[in-house]
Design a protein around this motif. Structure first.
Motif, PDB file in Angstrom:
ATOM      1  N   GLU A  13       6.696  -9.626  -1.065  1.00  0.00           N
ATOM      2  CA  GLU A  13       6.348  -8.381  -1.737  1.00  0.00           C
ATOM      3  C   GLU A  13       7.081  -8.268  -3.070  1.00  0.00           C
ATOM      4  O   GLU A  13       6.500  -7.857  -4.083  1.00  0.00           O
ATOM      5  N   GLU A  33      -0.207   1.685  -8.453  1.00  0.00           N
ATOM      6  CA  GLU A  33      -0.150   1.564  -6.996  1.00  0.00           C
ATOM      7  C   GLU A  33      -1.092   0.466  -6.505  1.00  0.00           C
ATOM      8  O   GLU A  33      -1.756   0.606  -5.490  1.00  0.00           O
ATOM      9  N   GLU A  36      -0.069  -2.496  -2.644  1.00  0.00           N
ATOM     10  CA  GLU A  36      -0.513  -2.515  -1.247  1.00  0.00           C
ATOM     11  C   GLU A  36      -1.954  -2.984  -1.087  1.00  0.00           C
ATOM     12  O   GLU A  36      -2.232  -3.852  -0.248  1.00  0.00           O
ATOM     13  N   ARG A  39      -2.131  -6.857  -1.747  1.00  0.00           N
ATOM     14  CA  ARG A  39      -1.619  -7.674  -0.643  1.00  0.00           C
ATOM     15  C   ARG A  39      -2.545  -7.607   0.568  1.00  0.00           C
ATOM     16  O   ARG A  39      -2.684  -8.585   1.298  1.00  0.00           O
ATOM     17  N   LEU A 171      -7.588   0.598   1.420  1.00  0.00           N
ATOM     18  CA  LEU A 171      -6.481   1.097   0.617  1.00  0.00           C
ATOM     19  C   LEU A 171      -6.921   1.457  -0.796  1.00  0.00           C
ATOM     20  O   LEU A 171      -6.398   2.395  -1.393  1.00  0.00           O
TER      21      LEU A 171
END
Length: 284
Positions: A13, A33, A36, A39, A171
């Motif tokens: 990360e 953002e 997330e 990934r 997400l």
């Protein structure tokens, strides 16, 4: 002359945070953002090369489904160029996607190199930029993205990508984030378009913007851009979609960057006439 052998490993990360910083320094414009959802797309598809403990290059080689992949984040640090580090990480990424059709959005300076690696030109994508001067329309057909509508968004999205991207999309379309908003256009109980706007290091990027008609795309664009009126917005339009180019011109957006969508292997048949804004340059 090639320097000492590299160690190439899957990014942690923290490594991906570093890669996002490199992308910003290269003049790219990742979202605040993005970590997330990026990934989630394929945790094993981000690679960084190290020379004697120093990170020197990176690439993403994201697997979508069983037959498609996408190359992004191809960066070699300026002080380490000319040493073979870029080619080493490139070969690693391509091998990771072996046997699949591979897509990428290539900057102008690299397009000839990509052709030498077997990639063929599909179309140009123009980043259109300007100030948002619109208000979000009062239209009962506009629906804020949320968990309840996600199955319908997933169904709609499938036509626009060569393979499903469920974990990423959950997400990317997540509600209740301070830096991200999304709307669907729903008529007679059917989703006929959707879009997302997210805050980036420079302004706000709209992507994707998918819609059945130019009129629906216009409504969604105003819904998204109206969230950040008076601020800089960016929209990545396929050059083949004349209605998308007209939308950008109508709202006084001008080309600020371009890339070439290229494919190695059979190019997918995607509805570019309904693609008014691509999702990202990094992940397709």
């Amino acid at each position: 002359m090639t320097a000492s052998p590299l160690e190439i490993r899957t990014m942690s990360e923290a490594d991906l945070v570093l890669a996002l910083t490199w992308a910003k320094e290269e003049g790219w414009n990742p979202g605040l953002e993005d970590l997330e959802p990026y990934r989630a797309a394929d945790p094993g598809g981000f690679f960084m090369a190290w020379n004697e403990g120093e990170p020197v290059s990176c690439i993403s080689a994201i697997r979508y489904g069983e037959t498609y992949g996408f190359i992004g984040f191809y960066i070699c640090r300026p002080e380490h160029r000319g040493k073979g580090y870029g080619m080493s990480i490139w070969d690693h990424g391509i091998k990771h996607l072996e046997g699949r059709t591979i897509g990428l959005d290539g900057v102008v300076a690299q397009q000839d190199n990509y052709r030498e690696s077997g990639f063929e030109f599909a179309h140009r994508t123009l980043q259109q930029s300007g100030l948002s001067m619109v208000d979000t329309p009062m239209d009962s057909r506009l629906c804020t993205l949320g968990q309840g509508i996600f199955p319908s968004i997933w169904d709609y999205d499938r036509a626009f990508v060569p393979a499903e991207r469920t974990d990423f999309l959950k997400l990317w379309c997540a509600p209740m984030l301070d830096t991200r908003r999304g709307f669907a256009f729903v008529e007679d109980g059917t989703v006929k378009g959707y879009g997302v706007i997210r805050q980036c290091h420079d302004g706000f990027n709209i992507g994707p913007l998918f819609a059945d008609t130019p009129e629906i795309a216009d409504t969604l664009f105003r819904a998204l851009a109206g969230q950040v009126k008076g601020q800089t917005i960016h929209l990545n339009t396929p050059e083949t979609n004349q209605a998308a180019l007209a939308l950008a011109e109508r709202y006084e957006l001008s080309p600020s960057f371009e890339a070439a969508r290229m494919y190695k292997g059979p190019a997918p048949d995607l509805p570019l006439d309904k693609t008014f804004g691509t999702t990202t340059f990094e992940l397709g």
